[in-house]
Design a protein around this motif. Structure first.
Motif, PDB file in Angstrom:
ATOM      1  N   PRO A  54       0.826  -1.208   0.000  1.00 41.62           N
ATOM      2  CA  PRO A  54       0.000   0.000   0.000  1.00 41.62           C
ATOM      3  C   PRO A  54       0.860   1.257   0.000  1.00 41.62           C
ATOM      4  CG  PRO A  54      -0.728  -1.569   1.668  1.00 41.62           C
ATOM      5  CD  PRO A  54       0.560  -2.066   1.146  1.00 41.62           C
ATOM      6  N   ALA A  55       0.398   2.283  -0.697  1.00 41.38           N
ATOM      7  CA  ALA A  55       1.161   3.526  -0.826  1.00 41.38           C
ATOM      8  C   ALA A  55       1.375   4.177   0.532  1.00 41.38           C
ATOM      9  CB  ALA A  55       0.424   4.484  -1.755  1.00 41.38           C
ATOM     10  N   SER A  56       2.588   4.692   0.737  1.00 44.77           N
ATOM     11  CA  SER A  56       2.926   5.416   1.949  1.00 44.77           C
ATOM     12  C   SER A  56       3.022   6.896   1.600  1.00 44.77           C
ATOM     13  CB  SER A  56       4.248   4.915   2.520  1.00 44.77           C
ATOM     14  OG  SER A  56       4.503   5.509   3.767  1.00 44.77           O
ATOM     15  N   ILE A  57       2.236   7.729   2.253  1.00 39.60           N
ATOM     16  CA  ILE A  57       2.136   9.144   1.926  1.00 39.60           C
ATOM     17  C   ILE A  57       2.799   9.970   3.022  1.00 39.60           C
ATOM     18  CG2 ILE A  57       0.553  11.064   1.481  1.00 39.60           C
ATOM     19  CD1 ILE A  57      -1.482   8.916   0.583  1.00 39.60           C
ATOM     20  N   TYR A 225       4.239   9.358   8.199  1.00 41.80           N
ATOM     21  CA  TYR A 225       3.875   8.657   6.968  1.00 41.80           C
ATOM     22  C   TYR A 225       2.578   7.886   7.178  1.00 41.80           C
ATOM     23  CZ  TYR A 225       8.572   9.829   5.469  1.00 41.80           C
ATOM     24  OH  TYR A 225       9.705  10.511   5.128  1.00 41.80           O
ATOM     25  N   LEU A 226       1.683   8.009   6.216  1.00 41.79           N
ATOM     26  CA  LEU A 226       0.387   7.341   6.273  1.00 41.79           C
ATOM     27  C   LEU A 226       0.307   6.276   5.182  1.00 41.79           C
ATOM     28  CD1 LEU A 226      -1.894  10.508   6.646  1.00 41.79           C
ATOM     29  CD2 LEU A 226      -0.855   9.156   8.471  1.00 41.79           C
ATOM     30  N   ASN A 236       1.437   4.798   9.313  1.00 42.91           N
ATOM     31  CA  ASN A 236       2.259   3.659   8.908  1.00 42.91           C
ATOM     32  C   ASN A 236       3.260   3.364  10.019  1.00 42.91           C
ATOM     33  OD1 ASN A 236       3.834   1.742   7.704  1.00 42.91           O
ATOM     34  ND2 ASN A 236       4.117   2.864   5.781  1.00 42.91           N
ATOM     35  N   SER A 237       2.996   2.291  10.761  1.00 42.21           N
ATOM     36  CA  SER A 237       3.831   1.955  11.906  1.00 42.21           C
ATOM     37  C   SER A 237       5.220   1.477  11.501  1.00 42.21           C
ATOM     38  CB  SER A 237       3.145   0.881  12.760  1.00 42.21           C
ATOM     39  OG  SER A 237       2.876  -0.272  11.974  1.00 42.21           O
ATOM     40  N   VAL A 241       8.782   8.516  12.479  1.00 42.52           N
ATOM     41  CA  VAL A 241       8.065   9.781  12.643  1.00 42.52           C
ATOM     42  C   VAL A 241       9.037  10.807  13.222  1.00 42.52           C
ATOM     43  CG1 VAL A 241       6.202  10.977  13.835  1.00 42.52           C
ATOM     44  CG2 VAL A 241       5.848   8.654  12.988  1.00 42.52           C
ATOM     45  N   ARG A 242       9.127  11.960  12.568  1.00 45.13           N
ATOM     46  CA  ARG A 242       9.952  13.043  13.101  1.00 45.13           C
ATOM     47  C   ARG A 242       9.018  14.069  13.722  1.00 45.13           C
ATOM     48  NH1 ARG A 242      12.369  15.106   8.715  1.00 45.13           N
ATOM     49  NH2 ARG A 242      11.211  17.081   8.652  1.00 45.13           N
TER      50      ARG A 242
END
Length: 611
Positions: A54-57, A225-226, A236-237, A241-242
């Motif tokens: 799946p796409a990561s946005i 990122y989602l 998106n685990s 994450v910054r």
């Protein structure tokens, strides 16, 4: 023997079987390796890739913008979250394959509509329910509901049916945005400023303190990122994450009480004057250069109302007029050309020898006082162009092979009246000082500079110069945020500063600024009036109208200055006169009297007098 033969056959069968299995595994391994090589060389089926990965946005995380405070810790600017509600009307619809479940959703939607009508008040409950039902029927996934709301309303809305079931079961979607709020409304709005778009590099989107210190207030954006799932986009685990770094707060020198006093005092004087296009007023602390109030009022072309639209104090330069005579007086005192304000000049026809300058007020003075001489002090009190043009031409003009023009201009630059010094707001204009090196030059040019023409200065430059006199020669850098600084440790001696203060006090007691004589504390200052030029270079249009700039600048109390202050008004083309001793002096008188009633320095003075 028979048994032995049977065992041999059995072992042979097992061996064959193992060879077959080995061969199959070898073929399978070769096939897998071949497929891997194929995948590396050839692009895989896009549908398979999309299904398996799946796409990561990438989504930026907005930091919390820093707050802006006045010098007393009161909020001038703060970011508050606002929330916009949407709903996905299709959530759980696929699972609602019985009429009972669908009836249950509509029942909750009706209750939700009741709450929305109550909280938003823009539509009836039936109208909201119709929107929800239509959205359910048409399969709308992003139906907007109502307007943006604050945090308290957000919490109440989240308790309503459907909303309280969350994103995946109830369909609620909430977009949060931080909105900048200014608790004191119009007060100091141009000074506080704004940022239209943090990502834009265009400078006119970054105004005032908000714009100049955006790099401190904004903070650093974070990143998350989602990924897309059947239930929408979720975090998106598998990605890092910054976190965002929130902006820092800023404490300014402004005092919102003094800003309010200055704003009201200026409005009281200008709002009834249709011929005025704008005005400004700046209050500065003498010993530090801290700006306690900065008012900029410009008439809106459409509404006709005055508002904080443009910063005249730093962004508008023009011929300063007679307030520049103090510069000439400081120059001749510093250079030792005159020793006393009581020294005199001829007072006959008002013509400045060696120039085309004439002053019609000199014959009137001579007639009224029955004299043919005028002292420097009297010339200062009546704001005589003749006296100061004569001083400049006599001591710095061309004569007998001597030319002191460069010395006079050097003094002006030494007083920081020829440069745009570093300031806490962008847009401070560079003054215009003419020079024999850039144009044809005569003593008339020198004389006109001496009384405030042929030059261009901003109100902040003029105020900074007068503040140096109040501070006994030490010129402080004006500031709003960054802290005190010195522009020139000694533009003049204490003795010269005292002499200039005597002259400036005479102006408010006996001269063109007598409106300040009755103020609650003593004031020293100077008036100035100049005219804006038209496209043809003239000061008067075909209808005889002028564009006035009236100024008063000074400091108080005169004996122990605590504050320096300037007010400037700008007129449209008009036949009405706007002098520095009029509206600017009256506005400053009001400011001084009102500050006197609340400022701690004056309260101590009042208490001493009371005892």
């Amino acid at each position: 023997m028979a048994n032995e033969a049977g065992n041999i056959k059995k072992r042979d069968r097992i061996g064959v079987t193992l060879y077959v299995v080995y061969l199959l595994l070898l073929i399978g391994a070769v096939a897998i390796v071949s497929k891997i090589i194929y995948i590396q060389i050839e692009k895989p089926n896009p549908k398979i890739v999309e299904a398996l990965t799946p796409a990561s946005i990438e989504k930026s995380i907005e930091p919390k913008r820093g707050r802006i405070f006045d010098s007393q810790g009161r909020l001038l600017a703060i970011s508050c979250p606002e929330y916009q509600f949407y709903i996905d009307c299709t959530v759980m619809k696929a699972e609602s394959d019985t009429s009972k479940q669908e009836r249950e959703w509509h029942k909750k939607a009706q209750a939700l509509a009741d709450g929305l009508a109550r909280e938003f008040g823009d539509k009836s409950s039936s109208a909201y329910y119709k929107s929800l039902a239509d959205g359910r029927r048409k399969g709308k996934k992003y139906l907007k509901l109502g307007k943006r709301v604050d945090h308290n309303t957000y919490k109440r809305l989240m308790e309503l049916p459907l909303f309280n079931e969350g994103r995946f079961r109830g369909g609620v979607i909430v977009e949060r945005e931080n909105i900048r709020r200014y608790p004191y409304g119009e007060l100091a709005r141009r000074t506080i400023g704004f940022v239209r778009n943090n990502k834009s590099q265009v400078t006119n989107t970054h105004i005032g303190i908000e714009g100049k210190f955006d790099y401190i207030l904004h903070g650093t954006e974070g990143v998350e990122y989602l990924r897309t799932t059947d239930y929408g986009r979720v975090l998106n685990s598998d990605s890092t994450v910054r976190a965002a770094i929130d902006g820092k707060d800023i404490i300014t020198t402004l005092n919102i009480d003094y800003q309010d006093i200055a704003d009201k005092a200026l409005r009281e004087q200008i709002e009834g004057e249709d011929a005025l296009e704008g005005a400004c007023l700046v209050l500065m602390e003498t010993k530090t250069g801290a700006i306690r109030a900065m008012v900029n009022l410009v008439r809106d072309a459409d509404s006709g109302r005055f508002g904080e639209i443009q910063n005249y104090a730093v962004g508008r330069k023009a011929e300063p007029g007679s307030v520049f005579k103090t510069v000439t007086l400081m120059s001749v005192l510093n250079d030792g050309y005159i020793k006393s304000l009581d020294e005199t000049l001829p007072a006959k026809n008002g013509h400045v020898e060696g120039t085309s300058i004439n002053d019609a007020h000199i014959p009137d003075f001579a007639r009224q006082h029955h004299t043919d001489r005028i002292s420097v002090l009297d010339g200062f009190k009546i704001s005589s162009n003749y006296v100061f043009a004569t001083l400049a031409v006599k001591y710095y003009g061309k004569r007998d092979g001597y030319d002191g023009t460069d010395k006079f201009l050097s003094n002006i630059y030494n007083y920081k009246l020829g440069e745009a010094f570093d300031f806490d707001l962008d847009g401070l204009q560079t003054p215009t000082i003419p020079s024999p090196k850039t144009r044809y030059w005569t003593n008339t040019d020198l004389g006109s500079i001496a009384f405030g023409y042929s030059t261009e200065e901003t109100p902040l430059h003029i105020l900074t110069f007068y503040n140096a006199i109040a501070n006994k020669g030490k010129m402080m850098k004006p500031y709003l945020v960054n802290g005190p600084g010195i522009l020139n440790s000694a533009v003049c001696s204490r003795a010269v500063a005292d002499t200039l203060t005597r002259a400036l006090k005479a102006v408010t007691e006996e001269g063109t600024a007598r409106r300040l004589k009755g103020a609650k504390c003593s004031v020293a200052g100077k008036t100035g009036t100049s005219f804006g030029t038209y496209a043809n270079g003239k000061y008067v249009d075909e209808h005889g109208r002028r564009k006035y700039q009236g100024t008063f600048v000074g400091f108080f109390p005169a004996e122990n200055p605590q504050y320096s202050i300037i007010s400037v008004v700008y007129s449209k083309p008009t036949n009405k006169s706007f002098q520095g001793g009029g509206i600017p002096a009256k506005a400053i008188r009001t400011v001084i009297d009102r500050i006197y009633d609340i400022d701690p320095f004056f309260q101590e003075d009042i208490n001493k007098k009371g005892k």
